[in-house]
Design an enzyme around this catalytic site. Structure first.
Site, PDB file in Angstrom:
ATOM      1  N   GLY A  57       0.843  -1.190   0.000  1.00 51.55           N
ATOM      2  CA  GLY A  57       0.000   0.000   0.000  1.00 51.55           C
ATOM      3  C   GLY A  57       0.878   1.240   0.000  1.00 51.55           C
ATOM      4  N   GLY A  59      -0.830   4.694  -0.668  1.00 51.70           N
ATOM      5  CA  GLY A  59      -1.619   5.922  -0.627  1.00 51.70           C
ATOM      6  C   GLY A  59      -2.084   6.317   0.750  1.00 51.70           C
ATOM      7  N   GLU A  60      -2.723   5.417   1.477  1.00 49.20           N
ATOM      8  CA  GLU A  60      -3.330   5.765   2.751  1.00 49.20           C
ATOM      9  C   GLU A  60      -2.374   5.729   3.949  1.00 49.20           C
ATOM     10  OE1 GLU A  60      -6.325   7.070   3.089  1.00 49.20           O
ATOM     11  OE2 GLU A  60      -6.614   6.901   0.950  1.00 49.20           O
TER      12      GLU A  60
END
Length: 101
Positions: A57, A59-60
């Protein structure tokens, strides 16, 4: 995204009616390209054994970091601790008045 979350983005709700008063992008302030610092991306090549096909991941996970970093930087600068975001100029000035008074 995180800087806007920590300093600008706030949804205002009218108390009696419960209607959002800044429901469009004209009234809801977000940072522009002039408001954000230069970011140097760092590519990490190794695969993640847990992610699908080795994916990670990106983005978050960093989204939650800027708001507390901004709050701590303001605390280090003026000695006022903030526990609510966004931290805007009005909340900084109000916090400084409380410590002086």
């Amino acid at each position: 995204m995180g800087i806007g979350f920590g300093m600008l983005e706030r949804q205002y709700i009218d108390s009696p009616s419960g209607i959002c008063v800044n429901a469009n992008m004209v009234d809801f302030k977000i940072p522009s390209i002039l408001d954000v610092p230069m970011v140097e991306p760092i590519i990490v090549e190794p695969d993640d054994p847990v992610g699908p096909f080795g994916a990670k991941g990106c983005g978050e996970p960093p989204y939650g970091v800027p708001a507390p970093a901004i709050a701590n930087a303001i605390y280090n600068a003026i000695g006022v601790r903030f526990t609510e975001i966004p931290i805007n100029i009005r909340s900084v000035l109000d916090g400084m008045k409380k410590t002086q008074g």
